[in-house]
Design an enzyme around this catalytic site. Structure first.
Site, mmCIF file in Angstrom:
data_model
loop_
_atom_site.group_PDB
_atom_site.id
_atom_site.type_symbol
_atom_site.label_atom_id
_atom_site.label_comp_id
_atom_site.label_asym_id
_atom_site.label_seq_id
_atom_site.Cartn_x
_atom_site.Cartn_y
_atom_site.Cartn_z
ATOM 1 N N PRO A 10 44.089 65.607 26.520
ATOM 2 C CA PRO A 10 45.417 65.842 27.078
ATOM 3 C C PRO A 10 45.502 67.056 27.992
ATOM 4 C CG PRO A 10 45.375 66.329 24.723
ATOM 5 C CD PRO A 10 44.095 65.622 25.050
ATOM 6 N N ASN A 11 46.272 66.869 29.054
ATOM 7 C CA ASN A 11 46.618 67.901 30.044
ATOM 8 C C ASN A 11 45.462 68.272 30.969
ATOM 9 O OD1 ASN A 11 49.338 68.252 29.032
ATOM 10 N ND2 ASN A 11 48.379 69.193 27.242
ATOM 11 N N ARG A 18 47.370 73.410 36.535
ATOM 12 C CA ARG A 18 47.800 73.960 35.254
ATOM 13 C C ARG A 18 47.177 75.339 34.990
ATOM 14 N NH1 ARG A 18 44.649 71.972 29.796
ATOM 15 N NH2 ARG A 18 46.074 72.975 28.339
ATOM 16 N N TYR A 23 42.275 78.129 33.640
ATOM 17 C CA TYR A 23 41.445 76.932 33.859
ATOM 18 C C TYR A 23 40.898 76.788 35.283
ATOM 19 C CZ TYR A 23 43.447 75.727 29.345
ATOM 20 O OH TYR A 23 43.823 75.755 28.027
ATOM 21 N N ASN A 72 35.802 67.200 26.109
ATOM 22 C CA ASN A 72 36.793 68.264 26.006
ATOM 23 C C ASN A 72 38.067 67.597 25.516
ATOM 24 O OD1 ASN A 72 38.583 70.343 26.187
ATOM 25 N ND2 ASN A 72 38.040 70.938 28.279
ATOM 26 N N ALA A 75 43.812 70.153 23.303
ATOM 27 C CA ALA A 75 44.464 70.639 22.079
ATOM 28 C C ALA A 75 44.167 69.765 20.856
ATOM 29 C CB ALA A 75 45.968 70.731 22.304
ATOM 30 N N HIS A 78 41.973 71.029 17.996
ATOM 31 C CA HIS A 78 42.470 71.887 16.923
ATOM 32 C C HIS A 78 43.327 71.134 15.907
ATOM 33 C CE1 HIS A 78 41.122 74.626 19.986
ATOM 34 N NE2 HIS A 78 42.106 74.290 20.792
ATOM 35 N N ASP A 85 36.624 61.944 12.998
ATOM 36 C CA ASP A 85 36.082 60.757 12.316
ATOM 37 C C ASP A 85 35.417 59.798 13.298
ATOM 38 O OD1 ASP A 85 36.849 61.626 9.813
ATOM 39 O OD2 ASP A 85 38.573 60.281 9.649
ATOM 40 N N GLU A 96 30.715 69.048 22.368
ATOM 41 C CA GLU A 96 32.075 69.567 22.525
ATOM 42 C C GLU A 96 32.057 70.671 23.576
ATOM 43 O OE1 GLU A 96 33.820 71.041 18.875
ATOM 44 O OE2 GLU A 96 35.296 72.241 19.969
ATOM 45 N N HIS A 98 34.558 73.388 26.123
ATOM 46 C CA HIS A 98 35.850 73.973 26.501
ATOM 47 C C HIS A 98 35.650 74.836 27.730
ATOM 48 C CE1 HIS A 98 37.651 72.504 22.870
ATOM 49 N NE2 HIS A 98 36.574 72.924 22.232
ATOM 50 N N ILE A 99 36.634 74.797 28.599
ATOM 51 C CA ILE A 99 36.594 75.603 29.821
ATOM 52 C C ILE A 99 36.767 77.080 29.474
ATOM 53 C CG2 ILE A 99 37.804 76.020 32.003
ATOM 54 C CD1 ILE A 99 38.650 72.953 31.771
ATOM 55 N N SER A 100 37.759 77.350 28.651
ATOM 56 C CA SER A 100 38.054 78.738 28.262
ATOM 57 C C SER A 100 37.272 79.109 27.004
ATOM 58 C CB SER A 100 39.552 78.897 28.022
ATOM 59 O OG SER A 100 39.969 78.078 26.942
ATOM 60 N N ARG A 105 41.354 83.573 22.548
ATOM 61 C CA ARG A 105 42.749 83.154 22.750
ATOM 62 C C ARG A 105 43.490 83.106 21.407
ATOM 63 N NH1 ARG A 105 42.806 78.059 26.544
ATOM 64 N NH2 ARG A 105 45.019 78.652 26.615
ATOM 65 N N ARG A 109 43.650 78.296 18.221
ATOM 66 C CA ARG A 109 42.575 77.652 19.002
ATOM 67 C C ARG A 109 41.186 77.976 18.446
ATOM 68 N NH1 ARG A 109 45.366 75.881 23.683
ATOM 69 N NH2 ARG A 109 47.121 77.246 24.136
HETATM 70 C C1 DQA Z 1 40.652 73.713 26.200
HETATM 71 C C2 DQA Z 1 41.128 74.720 25.154
HETATM 72 C C3 DQA Z 1 42.206 74.113 24.274
HETATM 73 O O1 DQA Z 1 42.642 75.055 23.310
HETATM 74 C C4 DQA Z 1 43.396 73.705 25.138
HETATM 75 O O2 DQA Z 1 44.380 73.086 24.329
HETATM 76 C C5 DQA Z 1 43.017 72.849 26.278
HETATM 77 C C6 DQA Z 1 41.800 73.176 27.024
HETATM 78 C C7 DQA Z 1 39.626 74.341 27.182
HETATM 79 O O3 DQA Z 1 38.957 73.569 27.838
HETATM 80 O O4 DQA Z 1 39.520 75.558 27.270
HETATM 81 O O5 DQA Z 1 43.727 71.939 26.665
HETATM 82 O O6 DQA Z 1 40.000 72.639 25.527
#
Ligand code: DQA
Length: 140
Positions: A10-11, A18, A23, A72, A75, A78, A85, A96, A98-100, A105, A109
Site C-alpha cells: 500500500p501507498n 509521497r 521516500y 515491500n 505498512a 507491521h 502466513d 523483505e 524497505h526504502i527507509s 522511525r 515500524r
Molecule cells: C516502508 C516502511 C513502512 O513502515 C511504511 O509503512 C511504508 C514504506 C519503506 O519502504 O520504508 O509504506 O515499507
C-alpha cells in the site's frame, strides 16, 4: 533466466509524490525501467496493490515456481499475519525490503510480522534496497 517479482504494498504507488523527504522523488515505474536495463539477464516483473488480499494472491500465484520475490509490504509489514502466513506457505524465497530505515522511525515500524518468514531483510538504502534484494536472489 531467473524470474523475480518486485511486489509493492500500500501507498507505494505514490513513490515520487509521497513524503519525498523519506521516500525520495523517483516514481517506481521509472525506477523499474532502470532495473530492467540493469539486469538484462533477469526476468523482472512488477506488481503493486493497496489491498492485503491482492498481495497474498500474488504471492500464491508466483510462489511455487518463480525464483524470488522482493517484497515491500509497506505498512502491512507491521500488521499482517496473513501476509506472513502466505510467505511461509510458498516455496519461492522472499526478500523483505524497505526504502527507509524503519528502526530510525516510529516504534510501531520496528516490528515486522514478515521478517521471520523471509529469507532476509534489506532496509534503509532508499530504492537501492530493491537493487540489493535482486542481487541477493541472484547470488543464491
Ligand atoms: C516502508 C516502511 C513502512 O513502515 C511504511 O509503512 C511504508 C514504506 C519503506 O519502504 O520504508 O509504506 O515499507
Amino acid at each position: 533466466m531467473k524470474k523475480i517479482l518486485l511486489l509493492n504494498g500500500p501507498n507505494l504507488n505514490l513513490l515520487g509524490v509521497r513524503e519525498k523527504n523519506i521516500y525520495g522523488d523517483q516514481n517506481f515505474v521509472s525506477f523499474f525501467e532502470e532495473l530492467k536495463d540493469e539486469f538484462p539477464d533477469v526476468d523482472l516483473s512488477y506488481f503493486q496493490a493497496n489491498s492485503e488480499g491482492a498481495i497474498i494472491d500474488e504471492i500464491h500465484r508466483v510462489g511455487f515456481e518463480w525464483d524470488g520475490i522482493v517484497l515491500n509490504a509497506g505498512a502491512y509489514t507491521h500488521t499482517s499475519i496473513a501476509i506472513a502466513d502466505a510467505i511461509a506457505a510458498v516455496t519461492t524465497p522472499v526478500i523483505e525490503v524497505h526504502i527507509s530505515n524503519v528502526h530510525q522511525r516510529e516504534e510501531f515500524r520496528h516490528h515486522s510480522y514478515l521478517s521471520a518468514q523471509c529469507k532476509g531483510v534489506i532496509l534503509g538504502f532508499g530504492l537501492n534496497s530493491y537493487r540489493l534484494g535482486i542481487l541477493s536472489l541472484m547470488l543464491s
